[in-house]
Design a protein around this motif. Structure first.
Motif, PDB file in Angstrom:
ATOM      1  N   VAL A   1      40.326  26.730  43.805  1.00  0.00           N
ATOM      2  CA  VAL A   1      39.003  26.831  44.418  1.00  0.00           C
ATOM      3  C   VAL A   1      38.001  26.276  43.406  1.00  0.00           C
ATOM      4  N   GLY A   2      37.500  25.093  43.667  1.00  0.00           N
ATOM      5  CA  GLY A   2      36.608  24.468  42.705  1.00  0.00           C
ATOM      6  C   GLY A   2      37.320  24.276  41.377  1.00  0.00           C
ATOM      7  N   ASP A   3      36.715  24.840  40.314  1.00  0.00           N
ATOM      8  CA  ASP A   3      37.281  24.660  38.986  1.00  0.00           C
ATOM      9  C   ASP A   3      38.108  25.853  38.527  1.00  0.00           C
ATOM     10  N   ILE A   4      38.425  26.779  39.434  1.00  0.00           N
ATOM     11  CA  ILE A   4      39.228  27.939  39.038  1.00  0.00           C
ATOM     12  C   ILE A   4      40.449  28.084  39.948  1.00  0.00           C
ATOM     13  N   ARG A   5      41.422  28.821  39.431  1.00  0.00           N
ATOM     14  CA  ARG A   5      42.599  29.205  40.203  1.00  0.00           C
ATOM     15  C   ARG A   5      42.395  30.643  40.629  1.00  0.00           C
ATOM     16  N   MET A   6      42.399  30.876  41.929  1.00  0.00           N
ATOM     17  CA  MET A   6      42.016  32.168  42.492  1.00  0.00           C
ATOM     18  C   MET A   6      43.201  32.859  43.150  1.00  0.00           C
ATOM     19  N   HIS A   7      43.374  34.126  42.822  1.00  0.00           N
ATOM     20  CA  HIS A   7      44.378  34.958  43.484  1.00  0.00           C
ATOM     21  C   HIS A   7      43.756  35.589  44.723  1.00  0.00           C
ATOM     22  N   VAL A   8      44.502  35.519  45.843  1.00  0.00           N
ATOM     23  CA  VAL A   8      44.040  36.149  47.073  1.00  0.00           C
ATOM     24  C   VAL A   8      45.149  37.008  47.659  1.00  0.00           C
ATOM     25  N   ALA A   9      44.731  38.097  48.282  1.00  0.00           N
ATOM     26  CA  ALA A   9      45.600  38.903  49.137  1.00  0.00           C
ATOM     27  C   ALA A   9      45.145  38.665  50.561  1.00  0.00           C
ATOM     28  N   GLU A  10      46.100  38.567  51.491  1.00  0.00           N
ATOM     29  CA  GLU A  10      45.705  38.248  52.861  1.00  0.00           C
ATOM     30  C   GLU A  10      46.675  38.851  53.858  1.00  0.00           C
ATOM     31  N   ALA A  11      46.179  38.955  55.080  1.00  0.00           N
ATOM     32  CA  ALA A  11      47.000  39.464  56.176  1.00  0.00           C
ATOM     33  C   ALA A  11      46.445  38.936  57.485  1.00  0.00           C
ATOM     34  N   GLY A  12      47.344  38.701  58.453  1.00  0.00           N
ATOM     35  CA  GLY A  12      46.942  38.356  59.800  1.00  0.00           C
ATOM     36  C   GLY A  12      46.618  36.896  60.009  1.00  0.00           C
ATOM     37  N   SER A  13      46.237  36.591  61.236  1.00  0.00           N
ATOM     38  CA  SER A  13      45.815  35.250  61.619  1.00  0.00           C
ATOM     39  C   SER A  13      44.702  35.387  62.640  1.00  0.00           C
ATOM     40  N   GLY A  14      43.903  34.331  62.740  1.00  0.00           N
ATOM     41  CA  GLY A  14      42.758  34.366  63.636  1.00  0.00           C
ATOM     42  C   GLY A  14      41.500  33.981  62.895  1.00  0.00           C
ATOM     43  N   PRO A  15      40.317  34.335  63.409  1.00  0.00           N
ATOM     44  CA  PRO A  15      39.066  34.024  62.712  1.00  0.00           C
ATOM     45  C   PRO A  15      39.069  34.617  61.304  1.00  0.00           C
ATOM     46  N   LEU A  16      38.511  33.849  60.371  1.00  0.00           N
ATOM     47  CA  LEU A  16      38.578  34.207  58.954  1.00  0.00           C
ATOM     48  C   LEU A  16      37.513  35.230  58.578  1.00  0.00           C
ATOM     49  N   VAL A  17      37.956  36.275  57.864  1.00  0.00           N
ATOM     50  CA  VAL A  17      37.060  37.280  57.287  1.00  0.00           C
ATOM     51  C   VAL A  17      37.390  37.373  55.797  1.00  0.00           C
ATOM     52  N   ILE A  18      36.413  37.080  54.956  1.00  0.00           N
ATOM     53  CA  ILE A  18      36.592  37.153  53.504  1.00  0.00           C
ATOM     54  C   ILE A  18      35.989  38.456  53.001  1.00  0.00           C
ATOM     55  N   LEU A  19      36.739  39.172  52.154  1.00  0.00           N
ATOM     56  CA  LEU A  19      36.366  40.488  51.663  1.00  0.00           C
ATOM     57  C   LEU A  19      36.172  40.422  50.149  1.00  0.00           C
ATOM     58  N   LEU A  20      34.957  40.678  49.680  1.00  0.00           N
ATOM     59  CA  LEU A  20      34.603  40.511  48.278  1.00  0.00           C
ATOM     60  C   LEU A  20      34.400  41.864  47.611  1.00  0.00           C
ATOM     61  N   HIS A  21      35.172  42.129  46.569  1.00  0.00           N
ATOM     62  CA  HIS A  21      35.110  43.413  45.878  1.00  0.00           C
ATOM     63  C   HIS A  21      33.941  43.469  44.902  1.00  0.00           C
ATOM     64  N   GLY A  22      33.767  44.646  44.302  1.00  0.00           N
ATOM     65  CA  GLY A  22      32.714  44.854  43.321  1.00  0.00           C
ATOM     66  C   GLY A  22      33.260  45.224  41.959  1.00  0.00           C
ATOM     67  N   PHE A  23      32.434  45.922  41.173  1.00  0.00           N
ATOM     68  CA  PHE A  23      32.745  46.323  39.801  1.00  0.00           C
ATOM     69  C   PHE A  23      32.998  47.825  39.740  1.00  0.00           C
ATOM     70  N   PRO A  24      34.022  48.266  39.027  1.00  0.00           N
ATOM     71  CA  PRO A  24      35.116  47.520  38.401  1.00  0.00           C
ATOM     72  C   PRO A  24      36.354  47.629  39.283  1.00  0.00           C
ATOM     73  N   GLU A  25      36.556  46.651  40.145  1.00  0.00           N
ATOM     74  CA  GLU A  25      37.595  46.748  41.165  1.00  0.00           C
ATOM     75  C   GLU A  25      38.432  45.470  41.207  1.00  0.00           C
ATOM     76  N   SER A  26      38.963  45.159  42.390  1.00  0.00           N
ATOM     77  CA  SER A  26      39.791  43.974  42.608  1.00  0.00           C
ATOM     78  C   SER A  26      39.994  43.862  44.116  1.00  0.00           C
ATOM     79  N   TRP A  27      40.850  42.917  44.509  1.00  0.00           N
ATOM     80  CA  TRP A  27      41.214  42.798  45.923  1.00  0.00           C
ATOM     81  C   TRP A  27      41.687  44.128  46.488  1.00  0.00           C
ATOM     82  N   TYR A  28      42.272  44.959  45.621  1.00  0.00           N
ATOM     83  CA  TYR A  28      42.933  46.189  46.062  1.00  0.00           C
ATOM     84  C   TYR A  28      41.955  47.172  46.704  1.00  0.00           C
ATOM     85  N   SER A  29      40.680  47.037  46.424  1.00  0.00           N
ATOM     86  CA  SER A  29      39.704  47.937  47.046  1.00  0.00           C
ATOM     87  C   SER A  29      39.649  47.756  48.559  1.00  0.00           C
ATOM     88  N   TRP A  30      40.187  46.629  49.059  1.00  0.00           N
ATOM     89  CA  TRP A  30      40.197  46.338  50.496  1.00  0.00           C
ATOM     90  C   TRP A  30      41.571  46.592  51.131  1.00  0.00           C
TER      91      TRP A  30
END
Length: 317
Positions: free
Chosen positions: A11-40
């Motif tokens: 993604v741009g100039d970084i390598r990004m780890h994503v967790a994902e599930a399902g198919s259909g319209p895209l919903v992106i979930l952005l965590h806060g501090f001090p967390e990670s994808w796991y908060s979702w």
């Protein structure tokens, strides 16, 4: 059976780890501090089962995503750019962007800056209002002093070392101390103390948080440390300068706001207006949800209510 899967994307100039599930319209979930994808973790499967492609990245500096070295690599332009880049890397033109805590700020600003790519926005805890007329750090220090936690975070290396001494203890105290169970939280550092002294130590974990959950977070921060995450806070004044073109600009895509009545973030500028439905800065707010007894970790403390509100809003678009 639907499962959460993991991969890395460029993604741009970084390598990004994503967790994902399902198919259909895209919903992106952005965590806060001090967390990670796991908060979702509770939302990924619920949204997948409702017919959506739910994607929760580790934001820059966190978890399995790259950690650029410079403080100035963590501005709002970088983090919004990551969202827009992620939409493209997933092969989509548009997404609904949801965020919690710092993630809510990124979600709001993604909708503000790129309404052509963000078809709707969901914010948990962190409100949106007009860009202030003065840089934020001076105001924070004038109102709350140098011992307010955000001021404390500006001291190079200090909070970094404190939080990294025992990452598991840091996460345990943070998640409990700012929750509805640990309410109220006093975010002023005591004389001679540190941030951890502002959060009470739980006698036992609340029902929404397990030892296994703590293990996941602790494993990430034991590897990464906290400096990159703290660098987000160290760009507050820089972000204020960079967002000058959007002074008095409203967020126009459809919006949903969710908060707890024990979340201090809702008391930030703009929160009361969103809760009352009278925010001129978010003219297309469809709904505001206030969860009684809920603290700052909204989607973890009240997953069923958050999932219901998400699906109801998404289905209405």
């Amino acid at each position: 059976m639907t499962q959460i899967t993991h991969r890395h994307l460029h993604v741009g100039d970084i390598r990004m780890h994503v967790a994902e599930a399902g198919s259909g319209p895209l919903v992106i979930l952005l965590h806060g501090f001090p967390e990670s994808w796991y908060s979702w973790r509770h939302q990924l499967l619920a949204l997948a089962e409702a017919g959506y492609h739910a994607v929760a990245p580790d934001q820059r500096g966190y978890g399995g995503t790259d950690r650029p070295p410079a403080v100035e690599d963590y501005t709002i332009l970088h983090t919004v750019g990551d969202v827009i880049g992620l939409i493209g890397a997933l092969g989509e033109e548009q997404a609904v962007v949801a965020g919690h805590d710092w993630g809510s700020g990124v979600a709001w600003h993604s909708a503000l800056m790129r309404p052509d790519r963000v078809r709707a926005v969901i914010a948990l805890g962190g409100p949106y209002t007009w860009r202030p007329d003065t840089a934020p750090l001076a105001g924070i220090r004038a109102q709350a002093g140098d011992d307010f936690y955000i001021s404390y975070f500006q001291r190079p290396g200090v909070a970094d070392r404190e939080l990294a001494r025992d990452p598991r203890a840091t996460i345990r105290r943070a998640l409990y101390g700012a929750s509805g169970d640990g309410y109220p939280w006093n975010p002023v550092i005591p004389p001679g103390g540190g941030l951890l002294d502002t959060w009470s130590e739980p006698e036992k974990l609340p029902g929404w948080l397990t030892e296994d959950d703590l293990d996941v977070y602790a494993a990430d921060f034991e590897r990464t440390g906290f400096t990159a995450a703290l660098n987000w806070f160290r760009n507050l004044d820089r972000n204020w300068t960079l967002t000058s073109p959007w002074r008095h600009a409203a967020v126009t895509p459809p919006a949903l706001y969710i908060t707890g009545d024990r979340d201090s973030a809702a008391a930030l500028p703009g929160g009361a207006e969103l809760i009352s439905g009278a925010s001129a800065a978010v003219p297309n707010l469809r709904r505001a949800v206030v969860l009684p007894g809920c603290g700052h970790w909204t989607q973890q403390e009240r997953p069923a209510e958050v999932n219901e509100a998400f699906v109801r809003f998404l289905n209405s678009l």
